[in-house]
Design a protein around this motif. Structure first.
Motif, PDB file in Angstrom:
ATOM      1  N   ILE A   1       0.881  -1.165   0.000  1.00 45.94           N
ATOM      2  CA  ILE A   1       0.000   0.000   0.000  1.00 45.94           C
ATOM      3  C   ILE A   1       0.916   1.213   0.000  1.00 45.94           C
ATOM      4  N   SER A   2       0.747   2.087  -0.981  1.00 38.19           N
ATOM      5  CA  SER A   2       1.649   3.227  -1.123  1.00 38.19           C
ATOM      6  C   SER A   2       0.889   4.459  -1.607  1.00 38.19           C
ATOM      7  N   SER A   3       1.352   5.624  -1.141  1.00 33.60           N
ATOM      8  CA  SER A   3       0.813   6.893  -1.642  1.00 33.60           C
ATOM      9  C   SER A   3       1.781   7.544  -2.629  1.00 33.60           C
TER      10      SER A   3
ATOM     11  N   PHE B   1      -3.828   6.581  -2.682  1.00 27.54           N
ATOM     12  CA  PHE B   1      -3.213   5.367  -2.154  1.00 27.54           C
ATOM     13  C   PHE B   1      -3.513   4.228  -3.109  1.00 27.54           C
TER      14      PHE B   1
ATOM     15  N   LYS C   1      -6.671  -3.805   4.414  1.00 25.92           N
ATOM     16  CA  LYS C   1      -5.299  -3.301   4.517  1.00 25.92           C
ATOM     17  C   LYS C   1      -5.210  -1.864   3.998  1.00 25.92           C
TER      18      LYS C   1
ATOM     19  N   GLU D   1      -7.058   0.413   6.592  1.00 22.03           N
ATOM     20  CA  GLU D   1      -6.248   0.479   7.812  1.00 22.03           C
ATOM     21  C   GLU D   1      -5.043   1.393   7.616  1.00 22.03           C
ATOM     22  N   THR D   2      -4.385   1.290   6.473  1.00 21.02           N
ATOM     23  CA  THR D   2      -3.222   2.130   6.189  1.00 21.02           C
ATOM     24  C   THR D   2      -3.598   3.601   6.212  1.00 21.02           C
TER      25      THR D   2
ATOM     26  N   THR E   1      -4.775   4.878   9.870  1.00 21.19           N
ATOM     27  CA  THR E   1      -3.701   4.934  10.870  1.00 21.19           C
ATOM     28  C   THR E   1      -2.537   5.808  10.413  1.00 21.19           C
ATOM     29  N   HIS E   2      -2.629   6.350   9.225  1.00 28.54           N
ATOM     30  CA  HIS E   2      -1.577   7.207   8.670  1.00 28.54           C
ATOM     31  C   HIS E   2      -1.426   8.451   9.548  1.00 28.54           C
TER      32      HIS E   2
ATOM     33  N   ARG F   1      -4.844  10.127  11.039  1.00 32.81           N
ATOM     34  CA  ARG F   1      -5.340   9.409  12.220  1.00 32.81           C
ATOM     35  C   ARG F   1      -6.032  10.300  13.234  1.00 32.81           C
TER      36      ARG F   1
END
Length: 139
Positions: free
Chosen positions: A8-10, A48, A89, A92-93, A96-97, A101
């Motif tokens: 998972i990436s931005s 994302f 996933k 959640e990423t 919680t980033h 968050r």
């Protein structure tokens, strides 16, 4: 599929813009957006991606003022990878980033309430108002 291999990436350089356009043009919420409008929305958001073996299999877009609120939108997981934990996933990423968050999160969904409720989103019963853009109005 091994969920631990999902990235998972931005990082905007990883986005498969053609795949994003194809999916959004087939979605119930964005099927009237032009390709140009979709691309413009990507450029104005933090995007994302979910990737498996260097192939984009999921996506979510975040729009925020960076201080108080973010809007989570255009979330999708490729049908071939659904019900395997990719969406969880991805959400959640984002939730919680460090950038999101502690902000108030907003989203709209017709059919995925259960997914988002797992991450603290609560159904809003009648407080939210929306305005359709002119190009979608049937005046």
């Amino acid at each position: 599929m091994d969920i631990t291999r999902i990235l998972i990436s931005s990082d905007p350089s990883l986005l498969d813009r053609d795949a994003i356009i194809r999916f959004l043009r087939q979605s119930y919420w964005a099927n009237k957006r032009s390709d140009g409008l979709i691309l413009k929305s990507l450029d104005g958001s933090v995007c994302f991606g979910a990737y498996y073996d260097n192939h984009q299999i999921g996506f979510a877009r975040v729009v925020s003022d960076g201080a108080t609120v973010y809007w989570l939108c255009d979330v999708f997981v490729d049908e071939a990878y659904r019900a395997q934990g990719v969406g969880k996933k991805l959400i959640e990423t984002i939730t919680t980033h460090n950038d999101y968050r502690n902000l108030f999160g907003i989203l709209a969904t017709r059919d995925a309430h259960g997914l988002y409720e797992q991450f603290g989103f609560v159904r809003d019963h009648g407080k939210t108002l929306t305005r359709m853009p002119d190009f979608l109005r049937k005046d």
